[in-house]
Design an enzyme around this catalytic site. Structure first.
Site, PDB file in Angstrom:
ATOM      1  NE  ARG A  29     -45.572   1.435 -78.506  1.00 41.95           N
ATOM      2  CZ  ARG A  29     -46.853   1.548 -78.245  1.00 41.95           C
ATOM      3  NH1 ARG A  29     -47.309   2.579 -77.587  1.00 41.95           N
ATOM      4  NH2 ARG A  29     -47.709   0.616 -78.630  1.00 41.95           N
TER       5      ARG A  29
ATOM      6  CE1 TYR B 165     -55.517   7.810 -81.176  1.00 45.17           C
ATOM      7  CE2 TYR B 165     -53.846   7.190 -79.568  1.00 45.17           C
ATOM      8  CZ  TYR B 165     -55.161   7.450 -79.887  1.00 45.17           C
ATOM      9  OH  TYR B 165     -56.128   7.375 -78.917  1.00 45.17           O
ATOM     10  CG  HIS B 166     -50.702   9.121 -78.071  1.00 41.36           C
ATOM     11  ND1 HIS B 166     -49.962   8.031 -78.484  1.00 41.36           N
ATOM     12  CD2 HIS B 166     -51.496   8.655 -77.085  1.00 41.36           C
ATOM     13  CE1 HIS B 166     -50.305   6.962 -77.773  1.00 41.36           C
ATOM     14  NE2 HIS B 166     -51.234   7.311 -76.914  1.00 41.36           N
TER      15      HIS B 166
ATOM     16  CE1 TYR C  17     -61.769  -4.262 -76.130  1.00 42.66           C
ATOM     17  CE2 TYR C  17     -60.591  -2.169 -75.915  1.00 42.66           C
ATOM     18  CZ  TYR C  17     -60.938  -3.417 -75.399  1.00 42.66           C
ATOM     19  OH  TYR C  17     -60.450  -3.800 -74.181  1.00 42.66           O
TER      20      TYR C  17
ATOM     21  CE  LYS D 242     -58.048   9.783 -79.667  1.00 38.61           C
ATOM     22  NZ  LYS D 242     -59.487   9.615 -79.850  1.00 38.61           N
TER      23      LYS D 242
ATOM     24  CG  ASP E 182     -65.155   9.045 -93.710  1.00 45.35           C
ATOM     25  OD1 ASP E 182     -64.873   9.647 -92.652  1.00 45.35           O
ATOM     26  OD2 ASP E 182     -64.293   8.667 -94.529  1.00 45.35           O
TER      27      ASP E 182
ATOM     28  CB  SER F 216     -47.732   8.001 -81.383  1.00 44.46           C
ATOM     29  OG  SER F 216     -49.114   8.173 -81.111  1.00 44.46           O
TER      30      SER F 216
ATOM     31  CG  ASN G 145     -57.081  -6.318 -73.998  1.00 43.33           C
ATOM     32  OD1 ASN G 145     -57.330  -6.437 -72.805  1.00 43.33           O
ATOM     33  ND2 ASN G 145     -57.832  -5.596 -74.808  1.00 43.33           N
ATOM     34  NE  ARG G 146     -48.634  -6.613 -77.917  1.00 42.38           N
ATOM     35  CZ  ARG G 146     -48.030  -7.317 -78.875  1.00 42.38           C
ATOM     36  NH1 ARG G 146     -48.743  -7.883 -79.819  1.00 42.38           N
ATOM     37  NH2 ARG G 146     -46.713  -7.459 -78.887  1.00 42.38           N
TER      38      ARG G 146
ATOM     39  CB  VAL H   4     -41.829  -6.240 -70.756  1.00 41.98           C
ATOM     40  CG1 VAL H   4     -41.488  -4.888 -70.153  1.00 41.98           C
ATOM     41  CG2 VAL H   4     -42.870  -6.970 -69.913  1.00 41.98           C
TER      42      VAL H   4
ATOM     43  CG  ASP I 218     -67.828   2.318 -87.223  1.00 42.39           C
ATOM     44  OD1 ASP I 218     -67.598   2.253 -85.998  1.00 42.39           O
ATOM     45  OD2 ASP I 218     -66.925   2.198 -88.096  1.00 42.39           O
TER      46      ASP I 218
ATOM     47  CB  THR J 248     -55.537   9.177 -75.461  1.00 40.98           C
ATOM     48  OG1 THR J 248     -54.615   8.260 -74.917  1.00 40.98           O
ATOM     49  CG2 THR J 248     -54.785  10.163 -76.338  1.00 40.98           C
TER      50      THR J 248
ATOM     51  CG  ASN K   1     -60.196   8.942 -89.881  1.00 41.42           C
ATOM     52  OD1 ASN K   1     -61.165   8.944 -90.648  1.00 41.42           O
ATOM     53  ND2 ASN K   1     -60.210   8.300 -88.730  1.00 41.42           N
TER      54      ASN K   1
HETATM   55  P1  NAD Z   1     -61.725   1.121 -82.561  1.00 39.75           P
HETATM   56  O1  NAD Z   1     -60.796   1.360 -83.692  1.00 39.75           O
HETATM   57  O2  NAD Z   1     -62.066  -0.283 -82.221  1.00 39.75           O
HETATM   58  O3  NAD Z   1     -63.097   1.923 -82.826  1.00 39.75           O
HETATM   59  C1  NAD Z   1     -63.161   3.135 -83.525  1.00 39.75           C
HETATM   60  C2  NAD Z   1     -64.310   3.031 -84.518  1.00 39.75           C
HETATM   61  O4  NAD Z   1     -64.428   4.265 -85.241  1.00 39.75           O
HETATM   62  C3  NAD Z   1     -64.082   1.924 -85.563  1.00 39.75           C
HETATM   63  O5  NAD Z   1     -65.196   1.072 -85.611  1.00 39.75           O
HETATM   64  C4  NAD Z   1     -63.862   2.690 -86.857  1.00 39.75           C
HETATM   65  O6  NAD Z   1     -64.360   1.990 -87.986  1.00 39.75           O
HETATM   66  C5  NAD Z   1     -64.622   3.982 -86.607  1.00 39.75           C
HETATM   67  N1  NAD Z   1     -64.105   5.132 -87.370  1.00 39.75           N
HETATM   68  C6  NAD Z   1     -62.820   5.543 -87.479  1.00 39.75           C
HETATM   69  N2  NAD Z   1     -62.740   6.626 -88.271  1.00 39.75           N
HETATM   70  C7  NAD Z   1     -64.005   6.926 -88.655  1.00 39.75           C
HETATM   71  C8  NAD Z   1     -64.569   7.921 -89.474  1.00 39.75           C
HETATM   72  N3  NAD Z   1     -63.810   8.847 -90.089  1.00 39.75           N
HETATM   73  N4  NAD Z   1     -65.907   7.936 -89.667  1.00 39.75           N
HETATM   74  C9  NAD Z   1     -66.702   6.995 -89.077  1.00 39.75           C
HETATM   75  N5  NAD Z   1     -66.220   6.010 -88.293  1.00 39.75           N
HETATM   76  C10 NAD Z   1     -64.889   5.978 -88.095  1.00 39.75           C
HETATM   77  O7  NAD Z   1     -61.128   1.887 -81.303  1.00 39.75           O
HETATM   78  P2  NAD Z   1     -61.493   1.739 -79.742  1.00 39.75           P
HETATM   79  O8  NAD Z   1     -60.435   0.958 -79.092  1.00 39.75           O
HETATM   80  O9  NAD Z   1     -62.904   1.361 -79.589  1.00 39.75           O
HETATM   81  O10 NAD Z   1     -61.298   3.247 -79.278  1.00 39.75           O
HETATM   82  C11 NAD Z   1     -62.368   4.163 -79.363  1.00 39.75           C
HETATM   83  C12 NAD Z   1     -61.894   5.547 -78.991  1.00 39.75           C
HETATM   84  O11 NAD Z   1     -61.373   5.549 -77.672  1.00 39.75           O
HETATM   85  C13 NAD Z   1     -60.790   6.078 -79.899  1.00 39.75           C
HETATM   86  O12 NAD Z   1     -61.025   7.435 -80.174  1.00 39.75           O
HETATM   87  C14 NAD Z   1     -59.540   5.903 -79.076  1.00 39.75           C
HETATM   88  O13 NAD Z   1     -58.587   6.864 -79.416  1.00 39.75           O
HETATM   89  C15 NAD Z   1     -60.055   6.077 -77.669  1.00 39.75           C
HETATM   90  N6  NAD Z   1     -59.248   5.322 -76.684  1.00 39.75           N
HETATM   91  C16 NAD Z   1     -59.128   3.961 -76.773  1.00 39.75           C
HETATM   92  C17 NAD Z   1     -58.371   3.263 -75.825  1.00 39.75           C
HETATM   93  C18 NAD Z   1     -58.175   1.775 -75.869  1.00 39.75           C
HETATM   94  O14 NAD Z   1     -57.426   1.239 -75.038  1.00 39.75           O
HETATM   95  N7  NAD Z   1     -58.822   1.048 -76.768  1.00 39.75           N
HETATM   96  C19 NAD Z   1     -57.763   3.987 -74.787  1.00 39.75           C
HETATM   97  C20 NAD Z   1     -57.896   5.370 -74.732  1.00 39.75           C
HETATM   98  C21 NAD Z   1     -58.652   6.036 -75.687  1.00 39.75           C
HETATM   99  N1  USQ Z   2     -46.075  -2.215 -74.528  1.00 42.57           N
HETATM  100  C1  USQ Z   2     -45.202  -3.237 -74.187  1.00 42.57           C
HETATM  101  N2  USQ Z   2     -45.364  -4.445 -74.775  1.00 42.57           N
HETATM  102  C2  USQ Z   2     -46.346  -4.697 -75.688  1.00 42.57           C
HETATM  103  C3  USQ Z   2     -47.242  -3.659 -76.010  1.00 42.57           C
HETATM  104  C4  USQ Z   2     -47.068  -2.432 -75.426  1.00 42.57           C
HETATM  105  O1  USQ Z   2     -44.292  -3.052 -73.370  1.00 42.57           O
HETATM  106  O2  USQ Z   2     -46.432  -5.836 -76.171  1.00 42.57           O
HETATM  107  C5  USQ Z   2     -45.934  -0.898 -73.866  1.00 42.57           C
HETATM  108  C6  USQ Z   2     -45.744   0.271 -74.841  1.00 42.57           C
HETATM  109  O3  USQ Z   2     -44.401   0.462 -75.147  1.00 42.57           O
HETATM  110  C7  USQ Z   2     -46.357   1.428 -74.049  1.00 42.57           C
HETATM  111  C8  USQ Z   2     -47.455   0.761 -73.221  1.00 42.57           C
HETATM  112  O4  USQ Z   2     -47.167  -0.634 -73.213  1.00 42.57           O
HETATM  113  O5  USQ Z   2     -45.434   1.960 -73.166  1.00 42.57           O
HETATM  114  C9  USQ Z   2     -48.854   0.973 -73.733  1.00 42.57           C
HETATM  115  O6  USQ Z   2     -48.922   0.525 -75.066  1.00 42.57           O
HETATM  116  P1  USQ Z   2     -50.321   0.110 -75.718  1.00 42.57           P
HETATM  117  O7  USQ Z   2     -50.061  -0.368 -77.101  1.00 42.57           O
HETATM  118  O8  USQ Z   2     -51.080  -0.763 -74.800  1.00 42.57           O
HETATM  119  O9  USQ Z   2     -51.098   1.502 -75.687  1.00 42.57           O
HETATM  120  P2  USQ Z   2     -50.926   2.832 -76.508  1.00 42.57           P
HETATM  121  O10 USQ Z   2     -50.079   2.671 -77.702  1.00 42.57           O
HETATM  122  O11 USQ Z   2     -50.562   3.908 -75.558  1.00 42.57           O
HETATM  123  O12 USQ Z   2     -52.407   3.063 -77.044  1.00 42.57           O
HETATM  124  C10 USQ Z   2     -53.557   2.531 -76.386  1.00 42.57           C
HETATM  125  C11 USQ Z   2     -54.720   2.666 -77.361  1.00 42.57           C
HETATM  126  C12 USQ Z   2     -54.943   4.136 -77.671  1.00 42.57           C
HETATM  127  C13 USQ Z   2     -55.106   4.906 -76.382  1.00 42.57           C
HETATM  128  C14 USQ Z   2     -53.961   4.689 -75.420  1.00 42.57           C
HETATM  129  C15 USQ Z   2     -54.225   5.258 -74.047  1.00 42.57           C
HETATM  130  O13 USQ Z   2     -54.445   1.940 -78.548  1.00 42.57           O
HETATM  131  O14 USQ Z   2     -56.093   4.282 -78.490  1.00 42.57           O
HETATM  132  O15 USQ Z   2     -55.214   6.275 -76.673  1.00 42.57           O
HETATM  133  O16 USQ Z   2     -53.807   3.261 -75.215  1.00 42.57           O
HETATM  134  S1  USQ Z   2     -52.780   5.970 -73.348  1.00 42.57           S
HETATM  135  O17 USQ Z   2     -51.720   4.967 -73.347  1.00 42.57           O
HETATM  136  O18 USQ Z   2     -53.136   6.401 -72.036  1.00 42.57           O
HETATM  137  O19 USQ Z   2     -52.414   7.074 -74.215  1.00 42.57           O
END
Ligand code: NAD
Ligand code: USQ
Length: 389
Positions: free
Chosen positions: A323, A181-182, A11, A185, A74, A179, A240-241, A254, A31, A144, A118
Site C-alpha cells: 500500500r 474504497y475509503h 461479517y 465512504k 441490490d 484507497s 483477524n489475519r 506486518v 442483502d 470508516t 456500488n
Molecule cells: P461485508 O462485506 O462482510 O458485508 C457487507 C454486506 O453488504 C455483504 O453481505 C454484501 O453482500 C452486502 N452488499 C454490498 N453491496 C450491496 C448492495 N449494493 N446491495 C445490497 N447489499 C450489498 O462487510 P463488513 O465487514 O460486514 O462491513 C460492513 C460495513 O462496515 C461496511 O460498510 C464497511 O465499510 C464498514 N466497516 C467495516 C469494518 C471491518 O473491519 N470489517 C471496519 C470499518 C467499517
Molecule cells: N496490514 C498489515 N499486514 C496485513 C494486513 C494489513 O500490516 O497482513 C496493515 C495495512 O497496511 C494497514 C492496516 O494493517 O495499515 C489495516 O489494514 P486492514 O486490511 O486490516 O484494514 P483496512 O484496509 O484499513 O480496512 C478495514 C476494513 C474496512 C474498514 C477499515 C477501517 O476492511 O472495511 O473501513 O478496516 S479503517 O482502517 O479504520 O479505515
C-alpha cells in the site's frame, strides 16, 4: 424499534441483526449477496463456514423464538430500495451494505469503479428512499476511520472548528483517505450531510476502525449462526489475519514499516455501538458523527500482542508494503460520543483472544495458504490477481 439492517448477510451486519433482535427490536435484513460473490471471484472462502441466509434465519427462530424478516435485492436498484423501505417502515436503517475491502478497490479500474458505483449509488438511493417514504427514519451509516487518513493534528468526531483569517466556522473534518474504497465512504459522508441539510433528515455516520473477532453472544448460541472470518490478503483484516497466521505457523505479515497506526474495536463493541446509535437517534437535520473505535495500535504492536497471547511461537515478518500509506505518524483520535451514550468497551489489552485462536484452530484445514500473501499493489493501476500470475 423497527430496524432494517442493510448488508445483513455480512461479517458485521449479521451479528448486528441478531444483537438488535435479541434486545427486543423488530429487525429485517437486506442483502444482494455480493460478498459471497467476491469469494467466488477471488477463489477464497470464509475460514468459518457460513450458512445460507434462510438457514441462518430459521436457526435464529429456533434458538430465540424471534423472527427476522429478509429482503433480497441490490441497493443500486432504486425501485427495490424504496419499495423495501416502504414495506418495512423502519424507525432506523443501519447501512452496512457496501464493498468494504480497500485492496479489492485497488485491483484495477473495474474494481475501483464497481466499488465507488456500488457504494455511492446505493447510499444515494437509501437517502432518496428515506426522504420519500418517511424523513423521520434515522439513518445509521457505517463510515470508516480511514476517511480521515493520518493527519498531523487530533482527529475530531466528524466536525472541526476552523478559524481562518479571523473568522470561525464549524466545518466537516478534512479527509485524506488511503484507497478508492475509503474515498467512497468520504463521498457517502458528504452526500449524507447534504441530505440532512437540505431535507432535514436525521443521520449518524459511524466512522468505524478495524474490527476484530468472530463471535458475539448471539452467534455463539448455534453453529448455524456463525459469521464470516476472513484471512485472505484482500478481505482479511489485520488482527483477524494475524490470529489465523499464528495458528497456522505462518509468519505474521506486518507491512513495512509497522509504525502505521489504526483505531480498532472488538466485534462485540460494533454490535453494541449500533444498538446505542439506533436507540439514541440524531436530531432532525443533524449529521452526527461518532468515531467508532475503542483503542489505537500500531500494526507492529498488534503483531506483538497476537504473538504474546498465542500459546506457541509466532514469527513476525516485515513484508514490503503493497500500500501507499504513512509508516510513522501522529495519531490521536477523539472517540467519546459512543462512550457518552453508554458503551463499555472490550479492550484488546484486557480481552482474551484465546477464543479467536480456538476458532482458527478448529477450521485451520480450510485455509488456502496461497491467499495469504498480498497481491494488490497501490503503486500500479492494474494488479495481477492470483489467477493471472
Ligand atoms: P461485508 O462485506 O462482510 O458485508 C457487507 C454486506 O453488504 C455483504 O453481505 C454484501 O453482500 C452486502 N452488499 C454490498 N453491496 C450491496 C448492495 N449494493 N446491495 C445490497 N447489499 C450489498 O462487510 P463488513 O465487514 O460486514 O462491513 C460492513 C460495513 O462496515 C461496511 O460498510 C464497511 O465499510 C464498514 N466497516 C467495516 C469494518 C471491518 O473491519 N470489517 C471496519 C470499518 C467499517
Ligand atoms: N496490514 C498489515 N499486514 C496485513 C494486513 C494489513 O500490516 O497482513 C496493515 C495495512 O497496511 C494497514 C492496516 O494493517 O495499515 C489495516 O489494514 P486492514 O486490511 O486490516 O484494514 P483496512 O484496509 O484499513 O480496512 C478495514 C476494513 C474496512 C474498514 C477499515 C477501517 O476492511 O472495511 O473501513 O478496516 S479503517 O482502517 O479504520 O479505515
Amino acid at each position: 424499534m423497527r430496524i432494517l439492517v442493510l448488508g445483513g448477510d455480512g461479517y458485521l451486519g449479521w451479528p448486528t441483526a441478531l444483537h438488535l433482535s435479541d434486545c427486543g427490536h423488530e429487525v429485517a435484513v437486506a442483502d444482494n449477496f455480493a460478498r459471497r460473490g467476491y469469494d467466488h471471484e477471488m477463489g477464497v472462502e470464509s475460514l468459518v463456514p457460513i450458512e445460507p441466509m434462510q438457514v441462518r434465519l430459521d436457526a435464529w427462530r429456533e434458538v430465540s423464538g424471534k423472527t427476522i424478516k429478509s429482503y433480497y435485492g441490490d441497493l443500486c436498484d432504486g425501485e427495490f430500495t424504496i419499495d423495501m423501505i416502504a414495506d418495512f417502515r423502519p424507525d432506523a436503517i443501519v447501512h452496512f451494505a457496501e464493498q468494504r475491502a480497500a485492496p479489492y478497490s485497488m485491483i484495477d479500474r473495474k474494481h475501483a469503479v464497481y466499488t465507488q458505483q456500488n457504494n455511492v449509488v446505493g447510499n444515494l438511493n437509501v437517502l432518496f428512499a428515506i426522504e420519500q417514504v418517511d424523513p423521520e427514519i434515522h439513518l445509521v451509516k457505517l463510515g470508516t476511520m480511514g476517511e480521515y487518513g493520518t493527519p498531523n493534528i487530533d482527529i475530531e468526531e466528524g466536525w472541526l472548528e476552523v478559524t481562518h483569517n479571523g473568522r470561525t466556522d464549524r466545518m466537516l473534518y478534512p479527509k485524506k483517505p488511503g484507497s478508492f474504497y475509503h474515498l467512497s465512504k468520504v463521498h457517502d459522508s458528504h452526500n449524507i450531510e447534504f441530505a440532512t441539510r437540505i431535507w432535514g433528515l436525521r443521520a449518524t455516520d459511524l466512522n468505524q476502525g478495524v474490527v476484530y473477532g468472530q463471535e458475539t453472544d448471539q452467534t455463539a448460541r448455534d453453529q448455524r449462526l456463525a459469521t464470516r472470518f476472513d484471512y485472505d490478503a484482500i478481505f482479511g483484516t489485520v488482527l483477524n489475519r494475524f490470529v489465523i497466521q499464528a495458528v497456522l505457523g505462518h509468519p505474521l505479515t506486518v507491512y513495512k514499516p509497522g509504525g502505521q497506526t489504526r483505531g480498532m474495536l472488538d466485534i462485540r463493541d460494533t454490535v453494541e455501538c449500533i444498538r446505542l446509535a439506533c436507540e439514541n437517534p440524531a436530531d432532525k437535520g443533524e449529521f452526527r458523527v461518532f468515531n467508532q473505535m475503542t483503542e489505537s495500535y500500531s500494526i507492529d504492536q498488534v503483531a506483538k500482542i497476537v504473538a504474546d497471547k498465542f500459546d506457541g511461537s509466532a514469527e513476525i515478518e516485515y513484508v514490503d508494503n503493497p500500500r501507499v500509506e504513512q509508516g510513522e505518524h501522529y495519531y490521536n483520535v477523539k472517540h467519546t460520543g459512543l462512550v457518552d451514550l453508554g458503551l463499555q468497551p472490550h479492550l484488546l489489552s484486557e480481552t482474551l483472544i484465546e477464543n479467536m485462536f480456538s476458532v482458527a484452530d478448529k477450521y485451520k484445514d480450510r485455509v488456502d495458504l496461497g491467499a495469504m500473501r498480498p497481491t494488490v499493489s497501490w503503486r500500479t493501476a492494474q494488479s495481477p490477481l492470483r489467477a493471472d500470475k
